[in-house]
Scaffold this motif. Sequence first.
Motif, PDB file in Angstrom:
ATOM      1  N   GLU A 300       0.839  -1.210   0.000  1.00 42.84           N
ATOM      2  CA  GLU A 300       0.000   0.000   0.000  1.00 42.84           C
ATOM      3  C   GLU A 300       0.882   1.272   0.000  1.00 42.84           C
ATOM      4  O   GLU A 300       0.555   2.278  -0.617  1.00 42.84           O
ATOM      5  CB  GLU A 300      -0.879  -0.046   1.259  1.00 42.84           C
ATOM      6  N   THR A 302       3.745   1.714  -1.332  1.00 45.92           N
ATOM      7  CA  THR A 302       4.650   1.869  -2.471  1.00 45.92           C
ATOM      8  C   THR A 302       3.986   1.736  -3.832  1.00 45.92           C
ATOM      9  O   THR A 302       4.564   2.172  -4.827  1.00 45.92           O
ATOM     10  CB  THR A 302       5.728   0.763  -2.429  1.00 45.92           C
ATOM     11  N   HIS A 303       2.823   1.089  -3.862  1.00 46.30           N
ATOM     12  CA  HIS A 303       2.255   0.739  -5.168  1.00 46.30           C
ATOM     13  C   HIS A 303       1.219   1.757  -5.632  1.00 46.30           C
ATOM     14  O   HIS A 303       0.452   2.290  -4.830  1.00 46.30           O
ATOM     15  CB  HIS A 303       1.628  -0.662  -5.129  1.00 46.30           C
ATOM     16  N   LEU A 304       1.202   1.990  -6.947  1.00 47.81           N
ATOM     17  CA  LEU A 304       0.289   2.977  -7.511  1.00 47.81           C
ATOM     18  C   LEU A 304      -1.167   2.557  -7.371  1.00 47.81           C
ATOM     19  O   LEU A 304      -2.044   3.386  -7.216  1.00 47.81           O
ATOM     20  CB  LEU A 304       0.621   3.209  -8.988  1.00 47.81           C
ATOM     21  N   ASP A 305      -1.423   1.246  -7.472  1.00 51.90           N
ATOM     22  CA  ASP A 305      -2.808   0.812  -7.314  1.00 51.90           C
ATOM     23  C   ASP A 305      -2.862  -0.638  -6.822  1.00 51.90           C
ATOM     24  O   ASP A 305      -1.853  -1.263  -6.650  1.00 51.90           O
ATOM     25  CB  ASP A 305      -3.573   0.919  -8.639  1.00 51.90           C
TER      26      ASP A 305
END
Lengths: 305, 305
Positions: A300, A302-305
């Motif tokens: 959550e 680090t990730h774009l989606d």
Amino acid sequence: MAITVVGSVAYDSIETPAGKRERCLGGAATHFSLAASFFTDVRVIAVVGEDFGPRQEAVFTKRSIDTRGIEHAPGKSFFWAGSYLDNLNEAKTHQTDLNVFASFEPKIPAEYADSEFLFLANIDPVLQRRVREAMPDVKLVAGDTMNYWINDHKPALLEVLKGLDILLINDTEARSLAGESNLVRAARAIQAMGPASLVIKHGEYGASFYQSGNGSGAKYFKVPALPLDEVVDPTGAGDSFAGGFFGYLASQKQLTPAVYRKAMFYGSVMGSFAVERFGTERIANLTRAEIDERFDTFRELTHLD
Amino acid sequence: MAITVVGSVAYDSIETPAGKRERCLGGAATHFSLAASFFTDVRVIAVVGEDFGPRQEAVFTKRSIDTRGIEHAPGKSFFWAGSYLDNLNEAKTHQTDLNVFASFEPKIPAEYADSEFLFLANIDPVLQRRVREAMPDVKLVAGDTMNYWINDHKPALLEVLKGLDILLINDTEARSLAGESNLVRAARAIQAMGPASLVIKHGEYGASFYQSGNGSGAKYFKVPALPLDEVVDPTGAGDSFAGGFFGYLASQKQLTPAVYRKAMFYGSVMGSFAVERFGTERIANLTRAEIDERFDTFRELTHLD
């Protein structure tokens, strides 16, 4: 697959802005083993003194860690006293008593011989090399070191590096080992010394993974550290990172680029738990569910989606 | 939607381990505008002297940046000289000549009045506040500051913070503004001063996003910096980050958590280009295709799959 780890099992007296602890169980092999034990079988090679009793032993056995390679010698266990009062990223050492470690001759139990993964925790590179040479058939070897060995025992350390697949060190150590302040160039210089893969730990800023000679997948990968509003005790954070990272690798059938990425995440996850309590307190009492939940938090984060 | 930015348009003389440049075009508003211009319409409010001619003007107009708010005054433009010889993360200032900036009275052209986004680049908080109050109807206001204002002009700065939605500062500034060394606690303290959102820039270690009062989505988000084997000139990296971040936000219909995440990526992407050449050299000549390609590199650098 099983990991054999060689390193220190020790007592630490620690002072941080969050408080003090006297003689809590510590040592690189202890922190590494506990973290790695959530992912795979772990076997320890170390030496302890007469002050290491059933209560300490139980910390390992409760996590099903194989302690048959922990030698019991007359005298006292390795002891370290340090504080982090000015800077949570760097320990100030007040006392180091090698005790039984001064004459440590690592012996590898026959039961450990089929270990496919070997971790050389931060000890004298002469001992690291001896263990490495005694286990020539392992599939993957990783190791750690520290500034003392880089500065004062470099020839012995360079010999160890030749036999490593993965080196895990921090920023300062990487710069010092390479003699180069830019971390990308430092990483390249260190890879030329032996380890094709390198994990550089940045403390509160996370860690970077560098891999050379890898046709597909990323050459670089970054994982942050968890934003924490209190770091209780940084001791063992790097070893716990190494345990999560290497433990996850050892649990996987194939070492693909995707597996290395997840290993970096698990490393940072275990490092984030380690600093929440003094010594081994947090990780010795952790559950796999907590690890999985925190892994999701890192995704959550680090990730774009 | 259009962004109005107020800040410095200046000349910089810069020395880094990679070389020297005399009097290259710089200033926070310049770096911000150029980076943001790849995402949305940008309008600048600044003052320049007689040494700012058609060649400098063309750097803005080539990127379709509205320069009608750049006032031309008798005298010389703001001038800064600095070096990064010992530490690429921190400039050593050798000279600062405010020149025409000393008596700057920001005037907002009528054509800028419908801007929905406002960026207050690093200038005297008294001027930042004046521009903020002259544009009460903007949808989102972000700003930057520096240690000089934090240390010596705190009351004026605190007034500005009350009117900001997003503050972008670096680690040292965040710790100093909050009087708190832990960054998570520092972020919380700064959010209580006004800005619900906070971007803390960590130089070579990337940046963190903190958002409060946001029911869904992440409260924290991290983006790394690109591993670079040479940082030619760090000047303007933070302003370029801000331009990419805020420019992307302004280009979006809705400011969802996912949009903030992408904005952090675009910020880091633009910062990574800024440091590859001296002054504005890299970003003034960038293409959108290069930006998209690097965005993918950042995804590869951080995502599990």
